[in-house]
Design a protein around this motif. Structure first.
Motif, PDB file in Angstrom:
ATOM      1  N   PRO A  78       4.879  -0.658  26.893  1.00 18.88           N
ATOM      2  CA  PRO A  78       4.758  -1.521  28.277  1.00 18.88           C
ATOM      3  C   PRO A  78       4.810  -0.230  29.537  1.00 18.88           C
ATOM      4  O   PRO A  78       5.292   0.268  28.961  1.00 18.88           O
ATOM      5  N   THR A  81       7.944  -1.830  34.914  1.00 16.01           N
ATOM      6  CA  THR A  81       7.731  -2.418  36.277  1.00 16.01           C
ATOM      7  C   THR A  81       7.141  -2.258  37.506  1.00 16.01           C
ATOM      8  O   THR A  81       6.689  -3.044  38.348  1.00 16.01           O
ATOM      9  N   ALA A 365      14.536  -6.521  35.718  1.00 15.10           N
ATOM     10  CA  ALA A 365      13.589  -5.933  34.664  1.00 15.10           C
ATOM     11  C   ALA A 365      14.358  -5.159  33.725  1.00 15.10           C
ATOM     12  O   ALA A 365      15.098  -4.876  33.796  1.00 15.10           O
ATOM     13  N   ASP A 366      13.248  -5.208  32.598  1.00 12.92           N
ATOM     14  CA  ASP A 366      14.302  -4.703  31.640  1.00 12.92           C
ATOM     15  C   ASP A 366      14.336  -3.123  31.231  1.00 12.92           C
ATOM     16  O   ASP A 366      15.650  -2.838  31.159  1.00 12.92           O
ATOM     17  N   ASP A 367      13.398  -2.854  32.148  1.00 15.96           N
ATOM     18  CA  ASP A 367      13.842  -1.352  32.232  1.00 15.96           C
ATOM     19  C   ASP A 367      14.322  -0.950  33.360  1.00 15.96           C
ATOM     20  O   ASP A 367      14.678   0.042  33.729  1.00 15.96           O
ATOM     21  N   PHE A 406      14.101 -12.999  33.447  1.00 16.11           N
ATOM     22  CA  PHE A 406      13.342 -12.620  32.798  1.00 16.11           C
ATOM     23  C   PHE A 406      13.766 -12.469  31.627  1.00 16.11           C
ATOM     24  O   PHE A 406      14.348 -12.437  30.882  1.00 16.11           O
ATOM     25  N   THR A 408      12.715 -10.732  28.596  1.00 17.69           N
ATOM     26  CA  THR A 408      12.820  -8.879  27.684  1.00 17.69           C
ATOM     27  C   THR A 408      10.590  -9.249  27.376  1.00 17.69           C
ATOM     28  O   THR A 408      10.441  -8.182  27.358  1.00 17.69           O
ATOM     29  N   GLU A 409      11.065 -10.104  26.287  1.00 17.45           N
ATOM     30  CA  GLU A 409       9.391  -9.772  25.262  1.00 17.45           C
ATOM     31  C   GLU A 409       8.322 -10.411  25.648  1.00 17.45           C
ATOM     32  O   GLU A 409       7.528  -9.262  26.174  1.00 17.45           O
ATOM     33  N   SER A 410       7.950 -11.507  26.794  1.00 19.19           N
ATOM     34  CA  SER A 410       6.752 -11.927  27.563  1.00 19.19           C
ATOM     35  C   SER A 410       6.983 -10.669  28.905  1.00 19.19           C
ATOM     36  O   SER A 410       6.361 -10.312  29.415  1.00 19.19           O
ATOM     37  N   ARG A 411       7.851 -10.466  29.065  1.00 21.80           N
ATOM     38  CA  ARG A 411       8.779  -9.707  30.459  1.00 21.80           C
ATOM     39  C   ARG A 411       8.335 -10.297  31.722  1.00 21.80           C
ATOM     40  O   ARG A 411       6.939 -10.385  32.813  1.00 21.80           O
ATOM     41  N   GLU A 412       8.147 -12.433  31.318  1.00 23.56           N
ATOM     42  CA  GLU A 412       7.490 -12.890  32.412  1.00 23.56           C
ATOM     43  C   GLU A 412       8.919 -13.594  33.470  1.00 23.56           C
ATOM     44  O   GLU A 412      10.064 -13.310  32.947  1.00 23.56           O
ATOM     45  N   GLN A 427       2.789 -10.705  34.875  1.00 24.44           N
ATOM     46  CA  GLN A 427       3.102  -9.007  34.921  1.00 24.44           C
ATOM     47  C   GLN A 427       1.703  -8.306  35.165  1.00 24.44           C
ATOM     48  O   GLN A 427       0.922  -8.784  33.930  1.00 24.44           O
TER      49      GLN A 427
END
Length: 432
Positions: A78, A81, A365-367, A406, A408-412, A427
């Protein structure tokens, strides 16, 4: 005397289960997005999971707009973000008045509707309504020493086990035999009565039995809660008890009530499950609690919990998240209209940004590269780049945005507003 800790329902159904399966101040260079909210249309209800029994009740429906940005599947890594923008893809309505919306990590989103609806509304990643769960339980059936009958809660916040199977939902107060008027948000220490946290098994969603399978007694006006990454403890901030409940999840026993001060709220736990950070909204400080101390005497030789402090963070710290490396805390200051970056070891405030009036909840965000903040009185959601604390977007929302999560999988990013709408944002790549 009511017994403290967890009670398991067993074969008894937990009450009625399915009811129906001002502008933001930013920085130069930000992108302002004025969003309109089109009339919603009927959406398909999610089929029940294959692991759960099929309900015999009537189908449920929800209002939703058609997605304008299709979700794509890719095997490529991915994009970071901070190289992406948010674009709204859906507005969800299903008799909502959600204080919070929380992603489970395994495909569900729980929206807690307080005493305004006495429900928890569950959606899946396709924005389909999975279940509307009544907050009604029979506390006596769970083993508590109270008269048998229906008791209602008032769902506030949710947290999930690391594998996403179990959701834990706090109830602002309880309604039923023996429960009087609840304490308000301006309560003093000890006002109000103990309330309860429900555990919900997501594998029972869509079935005839209630997913509420355990109940824990906590303090007065529990608000935020968090499960430690090692799944050992459930931590619950009790607004009017001025303390933190620490529940051992294996035994279901309340192992400690940690005094904190006026109106504790936000909780975050380090990735190694060693340290919890708790905002105390009635002041300007963040409590630091070592989680390895429970079950042993502290350095003073007694059983009183030791609490450290990050002092003078700012007025009315409400919510906080932590960077993936555990080095930085990001904190919303409701009283100042700002978000601050804090060194998690020294407590030094290293940066700040004004996002809007009354910033409430926040997601990371996950990152760890972007923050997403809802501004309650500005009716906006602000995205902030974590590296330099520059505002990237200011997005108009429905009235009084209050919850954000948030996935994590869909990053929605999902945003709940008290006015009865949940916005869903995807995103998208920036224009070249």
């Amino acid at each position: 005397m009511r017994s403290r800790g967890v009670k398991t329902l067993g074969p008894v159904l937990a009450g009625l289960y399915i009811l129906a399966a001002s502008g933001c101040v930013g920085t130069t260079g930000q992108i302002a997005v004025e969003t309109t909210f089109p009339t919603t249309t009927q959406a398909v209800t999610a089929p029940p999971p294959t692991t759960a029994p099929t309900t015999t009740g009537p189908p449920t429906t929800t209002g939703s707009t058609t997605s304008t940005v299709p979700r794509t599947t890719t095997t490529e890594p991915p994009l970071p973000t901070d190289e992406l923008l948010l674009e709204r893809i859906d507005n969800l309505t299903a008799d909502l008045a959600s204080k919070s919306v929380v992603a489970s990590g395994n495909g569900y989103f729980f929206a807690q509707n307080m005493m305004y609806r006495h429900t928890i509304t569950v959606f899946d990643r396709d924005q389909r309504l999975v279940a509307t769960i009544a907050d009604t339980v029979d506390l006596a059936a769970f083993g508590f020493d109270v008269p048998s009958g229906d008791y209602q809660g008032a769902p506030v916040e949710a947290a999930f086990s690391p594998d996403g199977r179990y959701g834990y939902v706090s109830n602002y107060q309880m309604y039923g035999p023996g429960f009087g008027p609840g304490a308000g948000d301006n309560c003093n220490r000890g006002e109000g009565q103990n309330s309860y946290v429900y555990r919900l098994d997501t594998e029972l969603l869509g079935g005839a039995a209630s997913p509420i399978d355990q109940v824990y007694e906590v303090g007065s006006v529990p608000k935020f809660l968090q499960v430690t990454p090692d799944n050992k403890y459930l931590l619950v901030s009790n607004w009017c008890s001025f303390d933190l409940s620490v529940i051992d999840l294996e035994s279901g026993i309340l192992v400690q009530s940690v005094p904190l001060g006026r109106h504790p709220r936000g909780i975050v736990v380090s990735s190694d499950s060693a340290t919890a950070y708790v905002t105390v909204m009635g002041g300007s400080d963040i409590a630091v609690i070592g989680l390895d101390q429970f079950g042993r005497a502290n350095s003073s030789g007694d059983d009183e919990p030791e609490v450290g402090w990050l002092k003078g963070i700012g007025a009315n710290p409400r919510h906080l998240v932590i960077s993936p490396d555990d080095q930085t805390l990001y904190v919303t200051l409701n009283g100042e209209g700002t978000v601050v970056k804090v060194d998690s070891t020294t407590g030094e405030v290293t940066d700040r940004v004004r996002t809007g009036v009354a910033p409430r909840s926040m997601a990371i965000a996950d990152d760890g590269l972007m923050l997403y903040v809802v501004n309650y009185e500005s009716d906006t959601m602000t995205t902030v780049r974590a590296s330099d604390f520059e505002i990237v977007q200011t997005i108009k929302t429905a009235h009084h945005p209050i919850g954000i999560t948030f996935d994590t999988e869909s990053r929605e990013v999902w945003v709940s507003a008290y006015s009865g709408v949940i916005h869903v944002y995807a995103q998208t790549e920036r224009d070249s």
